[in-house]
Design an enzyme around this catalytic site. Structure first.
Site, mmCIF file in Angstrom:
data_model
loop_
_atom_site.group_PDB
_atom_site.id
_atom_site.type_symbol
_atom_site.label_atom_id
_atom_site.label_comp_id
_atom_site.label_asym_id
_atom_site.label_seq_id
_atom_site.Cartn_x
_atom_site.Cartn_y
_atom_site.Cartn_z
ATOM 1 N N GLU A 90 -3.488 10.822 -4.848
ATOM 2 C CA GLU A 90 -3.693 12.153 -5.424
ATOM 3 C C GLU A 90 -2.386 12.932 -5.527
ATOM 4 O OE1 GLU A 90 -7.797 14.040 -4.915
ATOM 5 O OE2 GLU A 90 -6.517 15.362 -3.744
ATOM 6 N N ARG A 93 -6.222 11.833 -9.930
ATOM 7 C CA ARG A 93 -7.336 11.610 -9.008
ATOM 8 C C ARG A 93 -8.065 12.917 -8.686
ATOM 9 N NH1 ARG A 93 -7.878 7.530 -3.840
ATOM 10 N NH2 ARG A 93 -9.966 8.230 -3.256
ATOM 11 N N GLU A 102 -23.274 12.824 -8.173
ATOM 12 C CA GLU A 102 -21.964 12.184 -8.317
ATOM 13 C C GLU A 102 -21.941 11.236 -9.513
ATOM 14 O OE1 GLU A 102 -19.205 12.804 -6.784
ATOM 15 O OE2 GLU A 102 -19.680 13.713 -4.845
ATOM 16 N N ASN A 142 -12.689 15.470 -8.182
ATOM 17 C CA ASN A 142 -13.203 16.590 -7.396
ATOM 18 C C ASN A 142 -13.916 17.627 -8.258
ATOM 19 O OD1 ASN A 142 -12.308 15.778 -4.780
ATOM 20 N ND2 ASN A 142 -10.223 16.326 -5.369
ATOM 21 N N LYS A 149 -10.428 7.115 0.692
ATOM 22 C CA LYS A 149 -10.349 8.396 1.398
ATOM 23 C C LYS A 149 -11.235 8.330 2.638
ATOM 24 C CE LYS A 149 -9.175 11.833 -2.121
ATOM 25 N NZ LYS A 149 -9.610 13.078 -2.800
ATOM 26 N N ARG A 195 -2.625 1.246 14.588
ATOM 27 C CA ARG A 195 -1.892 1.593 13.364
ATOM 28 C C ARG A 195 -2.458 0.916 12.119
ATOM 29 N NH1 ARG A 195 2.455 1.049 17.132
ATOM 30 N NH2 ARG A 195 3.261 3.102 17.741
ATOM 31 N N HIS A 198 -17.906 22.680 -2.112
ATOM 32 C CA HIS A 198 -17.541 22.715 -0.693
ATOM 33 C C HIS A 198 -17.642 24.127 -0.130
ATOM 34 C CE1 HIS A 198 -15.095 18.691 -0.408
ATOM 35 N NE2 HIS A 198 -16.395 18.509 -0.370
ATOM 36 N N HIS A 223 -24.485 17.357 0.313
ATOM 37 C CA HIS A 223 -23.205 17.317 -0.406
ATOM 38 C C HIS A 223 -23.414 17.211 -1.913
ATOM 39 C CE1 HIS A 223 -19.096 16.470 -1.475
ATOM 40 N NE2 HIS A 223 -19.454 15.321 -2.010
ATOM 41 N N LYS A 225 -14.353 5.422 -11.262
ATOM 42 C CA LYS A 225 -13.550 5.822 -10.106
ATOM 43 C C LYS A 225 -12.409 4.837 -9.880
ATOM 44 C CE LYS A 225 -13.580 7.596 -5.472
ATOM 45 N NZ LYS A 225 -14.351 8.145 -4.344
ATOM 46 N N HIS A 227 -16.350 20.103 -6.763
ATOM 47 C CA HIS A 227 -16.199 20.084 -5.315
ATOM 48 C C HIS A 227 -15.586 21.354 -4.738
ATOM 49 C CE1 HIS A 227 -17.218 15.916 -5.935
ATOM 50 N NE2 HIS A 227 -17.140 15.640 -4.656
#
Length: 369
Positions: free
Chosen positions: A237, A242, A185, A246, A143, A121, A253, A267, A227, A249
């Site tokens: 987010e 936030r 980026e 993206n 993330k 956990r 993506h 990427h 960031k 993206h």
């Protein structure tokens, strides 16, 4: 060396950016080491290039190393890889109060971070990113995720690292294509929220790509600070702030998915092409001036990154690319928000985008040039 704080309520941490940061492992990581052995998860290529230096720093501090190597590539962000890694971490008797070290690019950071989020956990981890893309993006912000057959990064958790050590010397061995991919980026931070940084990159981007120490440290530290500010404002987010990270993206993506998340399109290359698409679509809507859209296109092209999706040799159409977008994590109540632009340095979240119009726009781009 630059030290950037990531300010989170009761869980803040530092990002150290500079050359030879790994050599200072003993002093920087000491507060997080409870045993005389470091549990390390490393990309095979990263360990081949940087393992000896990491080992010397660890041994100088009196620490032994238990090493788990991960094959490079997106294929390692899978259920099977996650199971193998968590089983190994349990064999190493990792406790909730321990920290696992992740040495490598975004794949290792994502996989290790997710494993640490669910192991007993939640246990701690330390990011040591060895690619430009990981240093300015995936290693900061918490993330963590693996991929599924449906799409990229759809199974994961928010789990912040306790420390990030971005050693710029690790970029000396990075292939040129990977360096350019990471630069996408960096450029993103200027486009989405910092016109002055965008302008600085216009004059100094070639030095960053050439790995000039001063220019590179400034670019990485500025990107991380940008960031960190956004993550501190909207860690999970939930407010939309936030989501600005993206930019490029949603389109990117979709391109990556069409390419099978393979080396055909890295990427950062997808993000670069996605930023151009976002800029051109913003101009199509009347939000962004054509001159700014052209500036973004030229910045992408000047870095040796793809700007024209017609040149990617994809057997697809706009409708199919939009179908890929429907698996985007930002989908909410059947609506897909898009990150668009009002000017360079001013991104915003548009919730009124007609996907049929996006498909038509993509058809035009696929047929251009």
């Amino acid at each position: 060396m630059a030290v950037i704080p990531v300010e989170l309520a009761g869980r803040g941490y530092q990002v150290h950016v500079g050359r030879d940061v790994i050599d200072r492992l003993g002093s920087l990581a000491a507060p997080f080491v409870r045993k005389s052995r470091l549990v390390v998860v490393a990309d095979t290529n990263a360990w081949r290039h940087h393992g000896e230096r990491f080992s010397q720093a660890a041994h100088s501090a009196g620490w032994a190393i238990a090493l788990y190597e991960v094959p490079p590539g997106e294929g390692s962000k899978s259920w099977a890889s996650l199971q193998r890694l968590t089983d190994w971490l349990l064999e190493q008797e990792v406790e909730r109060g321990n920290h696992v070290f992740a040495l490598g690019g975004g794949v290792v950071g994502d996989l290790t971070g997710f494993a640490c989020a669910i192991l007993k956990r939640g246990c701690g981890f330390i990011q040591i990113p060895t690619t430009l893309l990981a240093q300015v993006d995936s290693s900061v912000g918490g993330k963590t995720a693996i991929n599924s057959s449906t799409g990229k990064n759809l199974i994961g958790a928010f789990h912040q690292p306790s420390l990030v050590l971005a050693d710029l010397a690790t970029l000396d061995t990075l292939p040129e294509r990977e360096m350019r991919s990471g630069y996408a980026e960096v450029l993103k931070y200027g486009v989405l929220g910092d016109r002055a940084f965008f302008d600085w990159l216009q004059h100094n981007g070639s030095q960053v790509l050439a790995r000039d120490p001063e220019a590179l440290e400034y670019a990485v530290a500025t990107s991380v600070a940008a960031k960190a500010r956004i993550v501190a404002e909207d860690e999970r987010e939930t407010t939309g702030a936030r989501a600005l990270l993206n930019l490029g993206h949603t389109f990117g993506h979709a391109l990556e998915a069409q390419m099978g998340f393979s080396d055909r399109l890295l990427h950062g290359e997808g993000v670069a092409a996605g930023m151009v698409l976002a800029a051109r679509y913003s101009a199509r809507r009347g939000d962004l001036g054509d001159s700014d859209a052209s500036l973004i296109t030229r910045a992408v092209e000047g870095a040796g990154l793809p700007s024209e999706i017609a040149a990617l040799d994809m057997d697809t159409d706009g409708a199919e690319l939009v179908t890929h977008m429907l698996h985007d994590k930002k989908m909410d109540a059947g609506t897909l928000p898009f990150l668009l632009l009002r000017s360079i340095g001013a991104a915003y979240l548009a919730k009124d985008v007609d996907l049929k119009d996006v498909a038509a726009f993509l058809d035009e781009q696929l047929q251009a040039h």
